[in-house]
Design a protein around this motif. Structure first.
Motif, PDB file in Angstrom:
ATOM      1  N   ALA A 134     145.905  32.011 -36.166  1.00  0.00           N
ATOM      2  CA  ALA A 134     146.610  32.583 -35.011  1.00  0.00           C
ATOM      3  C   ALA A 134     145.818  33.732 -34.409  1.00  0.00           C
ATOM      4  CB  ALA A 134     147.990  33.066 -35.435  1.00  0.00           C
ATOM      5  N   VAL A 135     145.822  33.805 -33.082  1.00  0.00           N
ATOM      6  CA  VAL A 135     145.165  34.904 -32.370  1.00  0.00           C
ATOM      7  C   VAL A 135     146.038  35.342 -31.205  1.00  0.00           C
ATOM      8  CG1 VAL A 135     142.821  34.173 -32.952  1.00  0.00           C
ATOM      9  CG2 VAL A 135     143.873  33.347 -30.838  1.00  0.00           C
ATOM     10  N   GLY A 136     145.850  36.584 -30.777  1.00  0.00           N
ATOM     11  CA  GLY A 136     146.438  37.040 -29.534  1.00  0.00           C
ATOM     12  C   GLY A 136     145.487  36.713 -28.396  1.00  0.00           C
ATOM     13  N   HIS A 137     146.042  36.270 -27.270  1.00  0.00           N
ATOM     14  CA  HIS A 137     145.190  35.918 -26.134  1.00  0.00           C
ATOM     15  C   HIS A 137     145.961  36.097 -24.833  1.00  0.00           C
ATOM     16  CE1 HIS A 137     147.325  32.063 -25.569  1.00  0.00           C
ATOM     17  NE2 HIS A 137     147.325  31.976 -26.890  1.00  0.00           N
ATOM     18  N   LEU A 138     145.232  36.111 -23.720  1.00  0.00           N
ATOM     19  CA  LEU A 138     145.875  36.193 -22.422  1.00  0.00           C
ATOM     20  C   LEU A 138     146.674  34.917 -22.176  1.00  0.00           C
ATOM     21  CD1 LEU A 138     143.028  37.758 -20.255  1.00  0.00           C
ATOM     22  CD2 LEU A 138     144.984  38.901 -21.303  1.00  0.00           C
ATOM     23  N   PRO A 168     141.839  29.900 -26.283  1.00  0.00           N
ATOM     24  CA  PRO A 168     140.927  31.000 -26.602  1.00  0.00           C
ATOM     25  C   PRO A 168     139.680  30.588 -27.373  1.00  0.00           C
ATOM     26  CG  PRO A 168     142.868  31.065 -28.011  1.00  0.00           C
ATOM     27  CD  PRO A 168     143.134  30.015 -26.968  1.00  0.00           C
ATOM     28  N   THR A 169     139.700  29.448 -28.058  1.00  0.00           N
ATOM     29  CA  THR A 169     138.566  29.081 -28.906  1.00  0.00           C
ATOM     30  C   THR A 169     137.352  28.656 -28.100  1.00  0.00           C
ATOM     31  OG1 THR A 169     140.081  28.388 -30.671  1.00  0.00           O
ATOM     32  CG2 THR A 169     137.813  27.612 -30.803  1.00  0.00           C
ATOM     33  N   LEU A 170     137.543  27.874 -27.066  1.00  0.00           N
ATOM     34  CA  LEU A 170     136.459  27.399 -26.211  1.00  0.00           C
ATOM     35  C   LEU A 170     136.870  27.535 -24.750  1.00  0.00           C
ATOM     36  CD1 LEU A 170     135.275  24.032 -27.851  1.00  0.00           C
ATOM     37  CD2 LEU A 170     134.175  26.261 -28.018  1.00  0.00           C
ATOM     38  N   SER A 171     135.876  27.532 -23.878  1.00  0.00           N
ATOM     39  CA  SER A 171     136.138  27.526 -22.449  1.00  0.00           C
ATOM     40  C   SER A 171     135.975  26.111 -21.912  1.00  0.00           C
ATOM     41  CB  SER A 171     135.166  28.460 -21.723  1.00  0.00           C
ATOM     42  OG  SER A 171     133.840  27.938 -21.790  1.00  0.00           O
ATOM     43  N   ALA A 172     136.451  25.897 -20.699  1.00  0.00           N
ATOM     44  CA  ALA A 172     136.275  24.600 -20.056  1.00  0.00           C
ATOM     45  C   ALA A 172     134.793  24.290 -19.876  1.00  0.00           C
ATOM     46  CB  ALA A 172     136.988  24.590 -18.706  1.00  0.00           C
ATOM     47  N   ALA A 173     133.976  25.321 -19.585  1.00  0.00           N
ATOM     48  CA  ALA A 173     132.535  25.110 -19.428  1.00  0.00           C
ATOM     49  C   ALA A 173     131.908  24.624 -20.726  1.00  0.00           C
ATOM     50  CB  ALA A 173     131.866  26.404 -18.967  1.00  0.00           C
ATOM     51  N   ASP A 174     132.370  25.146 -21.870  1.00  0.00           N
ATOM     52  CA  ASP A 174     131.869  24.680 -23.164  1.00  0.00           C
ATOM     53  C   ASP A 174     132.149  23.195 -23.346  1.00  0.00           C
ATOM     54  OD1 ASP A 174     130.968  27.221 -23.987  1.00  0.00           O
ATOM     55  OD2 ASP A 174     132.957  27.752 -24.725  1.00  0.00           O
ATOM     56  N   VAL A 175     133.361  22.797 -23.019  1.00  0.00           N
ATOM     57  CA  VAL A 175     133.759  21.401 -23.198  1.00  0.00           C
ATOM     58  C   VAL A 175     132.906  20.487 -22.324  1.00  0.00           C
ATOM     59  CG1 VAL A 175     135.626  19.740 -22.899  1.00  0.00           C
ATOM     60  CG2 VAL A 175     136.109  22.004 -23.840  1.00  0.00           C
ATOM     61  N   LEU A 176     132.775  20.836 -21.065  1.00  0.00           N
ATOM     62  CA  LEU A 176     132.041  19.975 -20.138  1.00  0.00           C
ATOM     63  C   LEU A 176     130.558  19.925 -20.491  1.00  0.00           C
ATOM     64  CD1 LEU A 176     133.810  21.006 -16.820  1.00  0.00           C
ATOM     65  CD2 LEU A 176     134.254  19.006 -18.259  1.00  0.00           C
TER      66      LEU A 176
END
Length: 466
Positions: free
Chosen positions: A119-123, A9-17
């Motif tokens: 901690a967070v709730g996420h999909l 939930p913290t970052l997306s794959a697009a952010d990483v790349l």
């Protein structure tokens, strides 16, 4: 030359790349939030980096400290930040794990001490979209709002207390406003201003994202040598039987797409059951361990190895003179007690009773001495994968159609046909000669392959001799 990044939930794959492209770092591989076993499945070395941002802990077992230490012991660089990574880095920096960011610093200095802070709730799948707000982000937002004169310090303390009353799966800006109205009506307007501040200034309200991006950039910086007092290199940390078991359970047996879900212990179990030469392999393995020698010579059969093992056992008070009659009747069949020489009987008893530690199993991972040839190993992995596919197909046909529901007599008949023995005492003896603690353990392992045998026309699913 790979950077393995565990995010959710913290970052997306697009952010990483995107960060990896800007920093011109080595190849970046994006993984799901880290969980127990994920690190052990990686094939990393000294040139690689593992960055842990997000991890699971509620839905399934979290990544264990020993797993991270195992990766560090391979000389792989391990960095943690933002969430689960910050937690583990704060606990493992004395062993070489690097921590990055404010969240890590607060945990390392004892300002934070609860997992709930991050901690967070996420999909549960996909990009694991975040559904709630972590408490550490609430803290940081309040601090920035107070510094920007958007919130009074006293109101900030009140709002933080209101946020703390919410479970991490329910904590959102709307829920904080609602809870503040209920518990602290005088601070209701302050709660609304805080929510608006967070919406206007996402860069000042998401500390976890800020730390995660900082950690990504840190991956491209040179690794610093640890020089602080008390540093303990990870390779000096003793391995435990639990770590060995995890390694065997989660490391892929063969790194290809066909058998991606087949572990080393899966293949070893298959060979235990079906490889014709496995009893010989296991006998040499056990006698070598009992004798306490690094390797066994095959020039004179196993005569010299047997004598070395018997001498080692005698030094520990185990000999034909000292063993009670009940030990012989427990470990040997009636026929074996009558036939053969004293050395044969005692060496057989030692092999069958061998344990890696008192009360433990004979082996925890997949020792090299038990693997056999590479060709047989790959063939066995293919057989395990085929059995799993068949079992999955059968399970879809209805309830009680899985291997665990197979009748025990059917499973025992499968072993009797495979090993070509009939009497229960002989079945037990063969199971022990193959490294199983008991016949019951062998039966549990065989359930996985009974349907495969029946589907192949009642032929034995043998592993090639190695």
């Amino acid at each position: 030359m790979t950077v393995h990044v565990f995010i959710g939930p913290t970052l997306s794959a697009a952010d990483v790349l995107a960060v990896a492209d800007r920093a011109a770092t080595d190849r970046a591989v994006v993984h799901r939030p880290v969980r127990h076993g994920d690190l052990l499945a990686l094939d990393t070395g000294a040139a690689d980096t593992v960055l842990i941002i997000d991890g699971v802990f509620h839905q399934t077992a979290p990544v264990r400290h020993k797993e991270i230490i195992d990766v560090l012991a391979r000389r792989t660089r391990v960095i943690g930040a933002s969430s689960m990574g910050a937690l583990r880095a704060a606990e493992l920096w004395p062993y070489g794990m690097e921590g990055v960011g404010l969240v890590f610093g607060m945990y390392a200095q004892g300002e934070l001490d609860s997992d709930e802070e991050v901690a967070v709730g996420h999909l549960p799948s996909g990009e694991h979209r975040q559904l709630t707000v972590p408490l550490v982000n609430v803290r940081w937002t309040i601090s920035n709002a107070v510094a920007g004169k958007a919130l009074a310090p006293d109101d900030g303390a009140t709002l933080l207390n209101a946020a703390r009353t919410l479970h991490y799966t329910e904590r959102s800006w709307a829920a904080i406003v609602h809870t503040t109205r209920r518990l602290h009506p005088a601070a209701a307007e302050a709660a609304i201003r805080l929510r608006e501040f967070a919406e206007r200034h996402p860069d000042l309200s998401d500390l976890k994202r800020r730390d995660a991006l900082l950690a990504l950039s840190h991956c491209s910086t040179p690794r610093a040598a640890a020089s602080f007092p008390g540093f303990t290199p990870a390779w000096m940390v003793p391995r435990t039987m639990y770590l060995d078991r995890w390694r065997g359970t989660y490391r892929p047996a063969v790194r290809d797409r066909r058998t991606a879900a087949v572990s080393e212990l899966d293949v070893l179990r298959f060979q235990q059951l079906y490889a014709p030469d496995f009893p010989q392999r296991y006998r040499r393995f056990a006698l070598t361990r009992i004798a306490g020698i690094p390797s066994a010579s095959t020039d004179d059969g196993d005569g010299r190895l047997v004598r070395a093992a018997l001498e080692a056992a005698d030094q520990r008070g185990i000999s034909a003179r000292t063993l009670p009659r009940s030990a012989w009747s427990y470990w040997l069949t009636p026929w074996e007690q009558r036939e053969g020489g004293p050395e044969d009987r005692l060496s057989t008893l030692l092999v069958r009773s061998f344990r890696s530690a008192p009360g433990a199993v004979p082996f925890h991972d997949a020792p090299a001495e038990l693997r056999g040839t590479d060709e047989a190993w790959v063939a066995s992995a293919d057989a395990v994968a085929a059995a799993d596919r068949l079992n999955e197909q059968m399970a879809r046909t209805g309830e009680r159609r899985s291997p665990r529901h197979l009748p025990l007599p059917l499973v025992r008949r499968h072993l009797a046909d495979t090993w070509r023995v009939e009497e229960p005492a002989a079945l037990t003896a063969v199971a022990r000669d193959r490294g199983f603690i008991s016949l019951g353990e062998a039966e549990d392992a065989a359930r996985r392959f009974v349907l495969l045998r029946r589907a192949r026309g009642d032929r034995r699913p043998e592993a090639p001799a190695c």
